[in-house]
Motif scaffolding. Structure first.
Motif, PDB file in Angstrom:
ATOM      1  N   THR A   1       0.914  -0.841  -0.161  1.00 29.94           N
ATOM      2  CA  THR A   1      -0.315   0.221  -0.383  1.00 29.94           C
ATOM      3  C   THR A   1       0.841   1.448  -0.450  1.00 29.94           C
ATOM      4  OG1 THR A   1      -0.011   0.231   2.793  1.00 29.94           O
ATOM      5  CG2 THR A   1      -1.640  -1.261   1.136  1.00 29.94           C
ATOM      6  N   ARG A   2       2.449   0.790   0.133  1.00 27.87           N
ATOM      7  CA  ARG A   2       3.196   2.031   0.366  1.00 27.87           C
ATOM      8  C   ARG A   2       2.983   3.802  -0.997  1.00 27.87           C
ATOM      9  NH1 ARG A   2       9.332   0.993  -0.838  1.00 27.87           N
ATOM     10  NH2 ARG A   2       8.982  -0.557  -2.655  1.00 27.87           N
ATOM     11  N   SER A   3       2.365   2.963  -2.322  1.00 25.22           N
ATOM     12  CA  SER A   3       2.562   4.050  -3.438  1.00 25.22           C
ATOM     13  C   SER A   3       1.035   4.828  -3.267  1.00 25.22           C
ATOM     14  CB  SER A   3       2.093   3.140  -4.139  1.00 25.22           C
ATOM     15  OG  SER A   3       3.827   2.389  -4.756  1.00 25.22           O
ATOM     16  N   ASP A   4       0.250   4.152  -2.663  1.00 30.55           N
ATOM     17  CA  ASP A   4      -1.423   4.792  -2.354  1.00 30.55           C
ATOM     18  C   ASP A   4      -1.453   5.628  -0.811  1.00 30.55           C
ATOM     19  OD1 ASP A   4      -2.559   3.449  -4.625  1.00 30.55           O
ATOM     20  OD2 ASP A   4      -3.120   1.576  -3.536  1.00 30.55           O
ATOM     21  N   MET A   5      -0.123   5.149   0.461  1.00 34.10           N
ATOM     22  CA  MET A   5       0.218   6.043   1.074  1.00 34.10           C
ATOM     23  C   MET A   5       0.186   7.300   1.239  1.00 34.10           C
ATOM     24  SD  MET A   5       2.146   4.828   4.090  1.00 34.10           S
ATOM     25  CE  MET A   5       0.790   3.904   5.084  1.00 34.10           C
ATOM     26  N   LEU A   6       1.693   7.145   0.262  1.00 36.91           N
ATOM     27  CA  LEU A   6       3.027   8.323   0.217  1.00 36.91           C
ATOM     28  C   LEU A   6       2.194   9.023  -0.840  1.00 36.91           C
ATOM     29  CD1 LEU A   6       5.825   6.331   0.636  1.00 36.91           C
ATOM     30  CD2 LEU A   6       4.480   7.505   2.100  1.00 36.91           C
TER      31      LEU A   6
ATOM     32  N   LEU B   1      -2.943   2.759  14.518  1.00 37.59           N
ATOM     33  CA  LEU B   1      -3.013   3.464  14.573  1.00 37.59           C
ATOM     34  C   LEU B   1      -2.367   4.843  13.439  1.00 37.59           C
ATOM     35  CD1 LEU B   1      -1.499   3.764  18.158  1.00 37.59           C
ATOM     36  CD2 LEU B   1      -3.617   5.222  17.252  1.00 37.59           C
ATOM     37  N   THR B   2      -1.634   3.663  12.588  1.00 35.75           N
ATOM     38  CA  THR B   2      -1.344   4.110  11.467  1.00 35.75           C
ATOM     39  C   THR B   2      -2.591   4.396   9.978  1.00 35.75           C
ATOM     40  OG1 THR B   2       0.500   2.119  11.462  1.00 35.75           O
ATOM     41  CG2 THR B   2      -0.708   3.195   9.341  1.00 35.75           C
ATOM     42  N   PHE B   3      -4.112   4.088  10.726  1.00 36.67           N
ATOM     43  CA  PHE B   3      -5.033   4.249  10.124  1.00 36.67           C
ATOM     44  C   PHE B   3      -5.440   6.058  10.129  1.00 36.67           C
ATOM     45  CE2 PHE B   3      -9.848   5.985  10.436  1.00 36.67           C
ATOM     46  CZ  PHE B   3     -10.632   4.944   9.248  1.00 36.67           C
ATOM     47  N   PHE B   4      -4.400   6.748  11.545  1.00 37.34           N
ATOM     48  CA  PHE B   4      -4.492   7.772  11.421  1.00 37.34           C
ATOM     49  C   PHE B   4      -4.073   8.848  11.051  1.00 37.34           C
ATOM     50  CE2 PHE B   4      -7.137   5.685  14.488  1.00 37.34           C
ATOM     51  CZ  PHE B   4      -8.542   6.545  14.751  1.00 37.34           C
ATOM     52  N   ALA B   5      -2.167   8.137  10.242  1.00 32.75           N
ATOM     53  CA  ALA B   5      -1.218   8.780   9.968  1.00 32.75           C
ATOM     54  C   ALA B   5      -1.880   9.948   9.344  1.00 32.75           C
ATOM     55  CB  ALA B   5      -0.286   7.963   9.834  1.00 32.75           C
ATOM     56  N   GLN B   6      -0.923  10.713   9.199  1.00 30.26           N
ATOM     57  CA  GLN B   6      -1.002  12.410   8.369  1.00 30.26           C
ATOM     58  C   GLN B   6       0.208  12.801   7.632  1.00 30.26           C
ATOM     59  OE1 GLN B   6      -4.333  13.441   7.694  1.00 30.26           O
ATOM     60  NE2 GLN B   6      -5.672  12.179   8.556  1.00 30.26           N
TER      61      GLN B   6
ATOM     62  N   TRP C   1       5.994  11.874   9.269  1.00 30.30           N
ATOM     63  CA  TRP C   1       6.708  11.620  10.340  1.00 30.30           C
ATOM     64  C   TRP C   1       5.928  10.681  11.313  1.00 30.30           C
ATOM     65  CZ3 TRP C   1       5.062  12.411  15.066  1.00 30.30           C
ATOM     66  CH2 TRP C   1       3.863  13.381  15.407  1.00 30.30           C
ATOM     67  N   HIS C   2       4.583  10.642  11.138  1.00 31.13           N
ATOM     68  CA  HIS C   2       3.719   9.909  11.811  1.00 31.13           C
ATOM     69  C   HIS C   2       4.262   8.484  10.927  1.00 31.13           C
ATOM     70  CE1 HIS C   2       0.660  13.066  11.978  1.00 31.13           C
ATOM     71  NE2 HIS C   2       1.594  13.119  13.370  1.00 31.13           N
TER      72      HIS C   2
ATOM     73  N   ARG D   1       5.894   3.124  11.540  1.00 29.45           N
ATOM     74  CA  ARG D   1       6.305   2.067  11.716  1.00 29.45           C
ATOM     75  C   ARG D   1       7.466   1.408  12.032  1.00 29.45           C
ATOM     76  NH1 ARG D   1       3.612  -0.581   8.667  1.00 29.45           N
ATOM     77  NH2 ARG D   1       5.425  -1.513   8.006  1.00 29.45           N
ATOM     78  N   PHE D   2       8.220   2.369  13.083  1.00 29.52           N
ATOM     79  CA  PHE D   2       9.376   1.612  13.951  1.00 29.52           C
ATOM     80  C   PHE D   2       8.763   0.839  15.009  1.00 29.52           C
ATOM     81  CE2 PHE D   2      12.074   2.063  17.329  1.00 29.52           C
ATOM     82  CZ  PHE D   2      13.727   2.007  16.871  1.00 29.52           C
ATOM     83  N   LEU D   3       7.802   1.656  15.610  1.00 32.32           N
ATOM     84  CA  LEU D   3       7.261   1.008  16.672  1.00 32.32           C
ATOM     85  C   LEU D   3       6.284  -0.507  16.156  1.00 32.32           C
ATOM     86  CD1 LEU D   3       5.143   4.226  18.372  1.00 32.32           C
ATOM     87  CD2 LEU D   3       7.192   2.582  18.919  1.00 32.32           C
ATOM     88  N   VAL D   4       6.209  -0.349  15.167  1.00 30.43           N
ATOM     89  CA  VAL D   4       5.235  -1.751  14.718  1.00 30.43           C
ATOM     90  C   VAL D   4       6.494  -2.581  14.508  1.00 30.43           C
ATOM     91  CG1 VAL D   4       4.060  -2.814  12.988  1.00 30.43           C
ATOM     92  CG2 VAL D   4       3.101  -0.355  13.137  1.00 30.43           C
ATOM     93  N   ALA D   5       7.621  -2.486  13.598  1.00 34.13           N
ATOM     94  CA  ALA D   5       8.458  -3.564  13.870  1.00 34.13           C
ATOM     95  C   ALA D   5       9.419  -3.995  15.377  1.00 34.13           C
ATOM     96  CB  ALA D   5       9.178  -2.578  12.509  1.00 34.13           C
ATOM     97  N   MET D   6       9.724  -2.760  15.946  1.00 31.00           N
ATOM     98  CA  MET D   6       9.805  -3.755  17.297  1.00 31.00           C
ATOM     99  C   MET D   6       8.952  -4.711  18.040  1.00 31.00           C
ATOM    100  SD  MET D   6      10.375   0.133  19.621  1.00 31.00           S
ATOM    101  CE  MET D   6      11.034  -1.387  21.307  1.00 31.00           C
ATOM    102  N   GLY D   7       7.625  -4.748  17.407  1.00 34.97           N
ATOM    103  CA  GLY D   7       7.069  -5.941  17.735  1.00 34.97           C
ATOM    104  C   GLY D   7       6.668  -6.925  17.395  1.00 34.97           C
ATOM    105  N   VAL D   8       7.553  -6.654  16.383  1.00 37.85           N
ATOM    106  CA  VAL D   8       7.732  -7.795  14.397  1.00 37.85           C
ATOM    107  C   VAL D   8       8.775  -8.738  15.404  1.00 37.85           C
ATOM    108  CG1 VAL D   8       8.036  -8.409  12.206  1.00 37.85           C
ATOM    109  CG2 VAL D   8       5.925  -6.448  13.068  1.00 37.85           C
TER     110      VAL D   8
END
Length: 430
Positions: free
Chosen positions: A47-52, A111-116, A119-120, A125-132
């Protein structure tokens, strides 16, 4: 349940013979956690293309650059979280640490649902990756300790091979939500429900409890013990280098299957709307199916031939298949026929990390060492990823040539394996 002392492999007995209901349950739970681990990583790739494009107001050049940068941030977060939670798992147990990692990646995915802002995205992505990163190391150690020696390779390969379901889930979610990328991240909240199952069903392994009771002079999960003991340090550093090759080639070579499909479809004159759906299908379903078969096959092959020969064989064949996929297909259909083989060889290697890394370290350092290898490999792969992004985005080198050049890293993997020990048929170190 744990490996019994002095157990030997029996060629005449099927690996799954005598496996208890609880052992299967642990494998299912470990797989469920890993499926959503992979979903969290792959959903961004899909989804990164649509997101970015939305966040960057349609700046396509910046999308390609920031896409690989954020993947680098994800690898860095996985490294930090993996090292932290791997150490905690050796100190305080597999079960509570698994609960913490699942909660972490599911919460921050939602919480990524609310990213605007950019830096969000970077922070989440850093915090999700910590858990992963943490969950994989804990689950890999848990599976290796619960299953007997004769079944360990196959069970660990199934555990890692379940990643295919996570990629399929991400691919399907990406296709269903289309440009409405935010909803794909809400699905990432679902693994929070696993916490109840883990707490109710998973027990600490006898191996870990015995080791915990016996340790008096050495702190479990100690990085000092891992890195200043010559035996364990050598294994940790070589294992990290091996994982860096696999993870670096995954993000720079394996996931390029989607980009190669896009390039082929553009050359065939397919419309932009169809290119998006067909390239996601080619990578997320067709190529990943081959990858899943490669992951499962790795466990069977390394049980028969040994860990080192199987690693070397996969690396050699992966090096051979990449230029074939990049330059031979003259149609989308021809590419679809090759992508499963491409996935089998370039992705299948990764099952070896779940099989092999827990076998390199004693119980007091198993999750720590396993995490250091796999997640340290993530950090070591970041320069590869950044270079890959610059190389592919520069316009000076075509995508097929860039991917082929990056695949030369498989040669380094072959060299590294030669300096590691063979663990086939051996009990886990104590």
């Amino acid at each position: 349940m744990s490996n019994s002392a002095g157990e030997t492999e029996t060629a005449d007995v099927a690996w799954y013979s005598g496996i208890s209901r609880y052992q299967w349950l642990v494998l299912v739970i470990a797989c469920a956690g890993w499926i959503f681990d992979v979903y969290e990583g792959q959903i961004f790739n899909i989804t990164r293309s649509d997101m970015l494009l939305e966040i960057l107001d349609g700046d396509e050049a910046a999308v390609k650059r920031y896409g690989d940068y954020f993947l680098g941030i994800f690898l860095a977060g996985g490294t930090f979280g993996g090292l932290l939670f791997g150490s905690l798992a050796d100190r305080f147990g597999r079960r509570p640490t698994m609960v913490a990692t699942i909660l972490m990646y599911s919460l921050f995915s939602g919480l990524t649902f609310f990213a605007q802002e950019l830096w969000h995205v970077a922070a989440l992505r850093f915090l999700v990756a910590m858990g992963v990163g943490g969950e994989w190391a804990v689950a890999a150690s848990l599976v290796s300790e619960v299953f007997p020696t004769r079944a360990r390779a196959q069970a660990s390969a199934i555990f890692h091979g379940s990643s295919v379901l996570g990629t399929w889930l991400a691919a399907i979610a990406g296709i269903v939500v289309g440009s409405e990328w935010r909803y794909a991240y809400l699905i990432g909240v679902l693994p929070a429900l696993l916490i109840l199952w883990v707490r109710a069903s998973v027990k600490e392994t006898d191996t870990w409890k015995t080791s915990k009771a016996a340790e008096k002079d050495v702190q479990p999960g100690s990085f000092r013990d891992l890195l200043f003991n010559a035996q364990w340090a050598r294994r940790a550093l070589l294992g990290m280098a091996l994982a860096a090759v696999g993870l670096g080639t995954f993000w720079s070579v394996t996931v390029a299957g989607q980009n190669l499909a896009e390039l082929r479809l553009e050359a065939d004159g397919v419309s932009a709307d169809l290119i998006d759906a067909k390239s996601k299908f080619a990578y997320g379903i067709v190529q990943t199916t081959g990858g899943g078969l490669g992951l499962i096959a790795f466990g069977m092959l390394c049980q028969k031939f040994g860990r080192k020969p199987t690693f070397i064989g996969y690396h050699v064949l992966a090096l051979a298949i990449v230029p074939i996929v990049c330059f031979v297909p003259q149609s989308y259909t021809q590419l679809l026929l090759l992508l499963p083989i491409f996935g089998f060889l370039t992705l299948g290697i990764h099952a070896g990390y779940a099989v092999y890394f827990p076998e390199l370290f004693p119980t007091r350092l198993r999750a720590t060492g396993t995490s250091f290898c796999f997640n340290g490999g993530r950090l070591a792969a970041v320069p590869i990823l950044l270079y890959s992004g610059d190389l592919k985005g520069s316009g000076d080198v075509s995508l097929p040539w860039a991917v082929t050049g990056l695949s030369l890293l498989f040669l380094l993997g072959i060299v590294i394996v030669c300096f590691l020990p063979e663990t086939k048929g051996r009990e886990l170190p104590e």
